[in-house]
Each structure stands twice: as C-alpha cells, then as structure tokens.
Design a protein around this motif. Structure first.
Motif, short mmCIF file in Angstrom:
data_model
loop_
_atom_site.label_atom_id
_atom_site.label_comp_id
_atom_site.label_asym_id
_atom_site.label_seq_id
_atom_site.Cartn_x
_atom_site.Cartn_y
_atom_site.Cartn_z
N TYR A 191 -12.96 13.48 -0.89
CA TYR A 191 -14.15 13.97 -1.59
C TYR A 191 -15.33 13.90 -0.62
O TYR A 191 -15.33 13.13 0.34
N ARG A 192 -16.32 14.72 -0.88
CA ARG A 192 -17.54 14.68 -0.10
C ARG A 192 -18.55 13.78 -0.78
O ARG A 192 -18.18 12.96 -1.61
N SER A 193 -19.81 13.86 -0.44
CA SER A 193 -20.80 12.94 -0.99
C SER A 193 -20.75 12.95 -2.51
O SER A 193 -20.60 13.99 -3.14
N GLY A 194 -20.88 11.76 -3.07
CA GLY A 194 -20.78 11.61 -4.50
C GLY A 194 -19.38 11.15 -4.89
O GLY A 194 -18.53 11.94 -5.25
N ALA A 195 -19.13 9.83 -4.78
CA ALA A 195 -17.80 9.29 -5.07
C ALA A 195 -17.50 9.33 -6.56
O ALA A 195 -18.42 9.30 -7.39
N PRO A 196 -16.22 9.41 -6.94
CA PRO A 196 -15.86 9.33 -8.37
C PRO A 196 -16.38 8.03 -8.98
O PRO A 196 -16.31 6.97 -8.36
N THR A 197 -16.90 8.13 -10.19
CA THR A 197 -17.45 6.96 -10.88
C THR A 197 -16.69 6.65 -12.17
O THR A 197 -16.98 5.66 -12.82
N SER A 198 -15.72 7.51 -12.53
CA SER A 198 -14.98 7.29 -13.77
C SER A 198 -13.57 7.83 -13.60
O SER A 198 -13.35 8.86 -12.96
N LEU A 199 -12.59 7.10 -14.15
CA LEU A 199 -11.20 7.52 -14.10
C LEU A 199 -10.62 7.41 -15.51
O LEU A 199 -10.50 6.30 -16.05
N LEU A 200 -10.28 8.55 -16.09
CA LEU A 200 -9.67 8.58 -17.42
C LEU A 200 -8.15 8.54 -17.24
O LEU A 200 -7.57 9.40 -16.57
N VAL A 201 -7.50 7.55 -17.84
CA VAL A 201 -6.04 7.41 -17.78
C VAL A 201 -5.47 7.84 -19.12
O VAL A 201 -5.85 7.31 -20.17
N LEU A 202 -4.57 8.81 -19.09
CA LEU A 202 -3.95 9.34 -20.30
C LEU A 202 -2.48 8.97 -20.33
O LEU A 202 -1.71 9.34 -19.45
N VAL A 203 -2.08 8.21 -21.35
CA VAL A 203 -0.68 7.84 -21.56
C VAL A 203 -0.40 7.86 -23.06
O VAL A 203 -1.32 8.00 -23.88
N GLY A 204 0.87 7.71 -23.43
CA GLY A 204 1.23 7.69 -24.84
C GLY A 204 0.80 6.40 -25.52
O GLY A 204 0.52 5.38 -24.88
N GLU A 205 0.79 6.43 -26.84
CA GLU A 205 0.42 5.27 -27.63
C GLU A 205 1.36 4.10 -27.33
O GLU A 205 2.57 4.25 -27.31
N GLY A 206 0.78 2.94 -27.08
CA GLY A 206 1.57 1.74 -26.85
C GLY A 206 2.08 1.56 -25.43
O GLY A 206 2.65 0.52 -25.11
N VAL A 207 1.89 2.55 -24.57
CA VAL A 207 2.35 2.43 -23.17
C VAL A 207 1.37 1.54 -22.41
O VAL A 207 0.17 1.79 -22.37
N ARG A 208 1.90 0.51 -21.78
CA ARG A 208 1.08 -0.38 -20.95
C ARG A 208 1.06 0.17 -19.52
O ARG A 208 2.10 0.57 -19.02
N TRP A 209 -0.08 0.14 -18.90
CA TRP A 209 -0.22 0.68 -17.55
C TRP A 209 -1.06 -0.24 -16.68
O TRP A 209 -1.88 -1.03 -17.16
N GLY A 210 -0.82 -0.13 -15.39
CA GLY A 210 -1.64 -0.80 -14.41
C GLY A 210 -2.08 0.23 -13.37
O GLY A 210 -1.39 1.19 -13.12
N ALA A 211 -3.24 0.02 -12.78
CA ALA A 211 -3.75 0.96 -11.78
C ALA A 211 -4.55 0.22 -10.73
O ALA A 211 -5.22 -0.78 -11.01
N VAL A 212 -4.45 0.71 -9.50
CA VAL A 212 -5.29 0.23 -8.40
C VAL A 212 -6.03 1.44 -7.84
O VAL A 212 -5.42 2.49 -7.61
N VAL A 213 -7.31 1.30 -7.63
CA VAL A 213 -8.13 2.35 -7.04
C VAL A 213 -8.70 1.83 -5.74
O VAL A 213 -9.32 0.75 -5.70
N VAL A 214 -8.48 2.57 -4.65
CA VAL A 214 -8.91 2.15 -3.32
C VAL A 214 -9.81 3.23 -2.73
O VAL A 214 -9.38 4.39 -2.57
N PHE A 215 -11.04 2.87 -2.38
CA PHE A 215 -11.94 3.77 -1.66
C PHE A 215 -11.83 3.45 -0.17
O PHE A 215 -11.98 2.31 0.25
N THR A 216 -11.57 4.49 0.63
CA THR A 216 -11.44 4.32 2.07
C THR A 216 -12.26 5.37 2.80
O THR A 216 -12.78 6.31 2.20
N ASP A 217 -12.34 5.21 4.13
CA ASP A 217 -13.08 6.18 4.93
C ASP A 217 -12.22 7.42 5.17
O ASP A 217 -11.06 7.46 4.79
#
Length: 252
Positions: free
Chosen positions: A226-252
């Motif tokens: 991405y260019r200037s203006g980093a993402p500020t929100s991440l919407l995760v869509l899964v089915g009802e009752g599904v447990r999830w884990g996520a890692v978000v890494v910002f790099t150069d």
C-alpha cells in the motif's frame, strides 16, 4: 420413505449447519447423501452481533545482520475500529465474487492441533510465539525485513479489528495478514483505511480483501502493498461459531 421411517442423512444435514460440525460429519454425510453441493452454496450466516476480537499482545520484529529479534512491547485488550461496527449487511455472508485466495503455510500437524486447542480455550492461537520460535516457518514477506510491528487477535464469528499502524507504517509499506481457524471453513478479510480530507468515498476507503478455505489449524497468509495511508481496520468474515486467530504485520 414412509412417515414412520427415520432418515439419518437428515440428522447429519442439520448437524452440518450447526456450530461444531466436524470433518467426520462431512464425510458421513457425503457417504449417505451423495456428492457434495456445488461451490457457491450459501454457508451458515455469521452472527450479526459478533463478540469484538481481542488483541493479545503486540510485538516488534527487527532485522539485524539477517537475524530477526523479537521485542515484546506489551498490550492486551479489546480492539474495535474507532467504535464503528461492521456494516450489518456485510457481516451476514461473504460476497459471491472472485477474490484472491491466500497461500497456506506448510506447518506440522502437531503445531496446527495446538492452534486449534488454544482457540477452543478462548484465547489467541499462539501464532506470534510459534513464528518467534520457528523463524523458518515464517512467510517469506516477513523473514528478512528492516522493520516490522505485529499484533495478534482472536475472536468468534465475524468481527472488526482496529489496527494501530505506526507513523512509519503510515508512510507506505506492506501488510501481512495470517489467519487460522478452529474448523474447516471459509473466511474473508477486508482491509480499509480512514479517508483523507480529499477522499470522497466515505469515512473509510477500501484497501484490499482476500478470502480462502482453511482446514482446522491451517494458517493462510497474504501480503499486500500500500502507499501512504496504512489500513486502520480489518473486517474478518467467518461463519457463526467459528473461532479464528489473526496476526497483522506492518513491514517496510
């Protein structure tokens, strides 16, 4: 079939659309009911009022002489994007459009079982700790970098993560997203950023979105630029009752 007979396939079909359906249930249903439905069949609708995802810890990854050193800079709590929940219509089901599928990392079964057990206990999957202990298992995009900042999150059902990019990340770079689920299921994530003063597309601007199908404990990963203006929100869509884990890494 007469009214007094009992069809085991009906019981299995109802179970498949209930939380906790397993791969064994799917296999039994396929045996009784024949070929599986065509791709695109609607999945169970995610909970329209999901629990907010929790951020377990924040980690900085720094490269020095080709070696990555992890520095825990600590944080824990609830992360919801600026008090704004996801669009109710958007959380009901991922759209039936073609979006790029993530890459699945080759991780041993024992580690995948550990991720699933951790999610089932109500905590984070332990992805950050795993990648700190197993640098060779990291995606290529975060193996040799000069700066990085990582956060781990978890939740049940669809939810929105409030991201916290650093001032350096705001100037442009790459964002790597890793996702793990506790069951075989489809998922999608949508990244947005806050609109600048000259944006006319609304309060949030779409950045990217990806989807995929993961088996229990599998880790899917995607890196976007991405260019200037980093993402500020991440919407995760899964089915009802599904447990999830996520890692978000910002790099150069």
């Amino acid at each position: 079939m007469t009214g007094g007979e009992h069809d085991p396939a009906d019981d299995l079909r109802r179970r498949l659309y209930a939380p906790g359906a397993s791969a064994a249930d799917v296999a039994r249903y396929r045996t009784l009911a024949g070929p599986e439905p065509e791709p695109g069949t609607a999945a169970p609708s995610p909970d329209p009022r999901p629990d907010p995802p929790a951020r377990r810890r924040r980690t900085a990854l720094l490269a020095a002489g080709g070696l990555l050193t992890a520095l825990a800079v600590g944080a824990a709590g609830i992360a919801v994007a600026g008090g704004r929940g996801p669009d109710p219509a958007a959380t009901r089901t991922p759209p039936a459009v073609a979006v790029p599928v993530q890459t699945t990392l080759p991780i041993e079964v024992a580690a995948r079982v550990g991720f699933v057990r951790a999610l089932a206990s109500g905590g984070d999957a332990g992805l950050l700790q795993f990648f700190l202990d197993n640098p060779d298992a990291r995606p290529d995009a975060i193996r040799t970098i000069s700066r990085a900042a990582s956060d781990e999150y978890h939740g049940t059902g669809s939810g929105t993560i409030a991201l916290e990019p650093s001032a350096l990340a705001e100037r442009g770079g790459r964002m790597t997203v890793l996702v793990v689920l506790d069951d075989a299921a489809k998922f999608e994530w949508r990244a947005t950023r806050l609109a600048q003063s000259n944006d006319r597309s609304g309060p949030e601007v779409p950045v990217d979105r990806r989807s995929g199908l993961l088996q229990p404990g599998e880790v899917g990963t995607t890196t976007i630029a991405y260019r200037s203006g980093a993402p500020t929100s991440l919407l995760v869509l899964v089915g009802e009752g599904v447990r999830w884990g996520a890692v978000v890494v910002f790099t150069d």
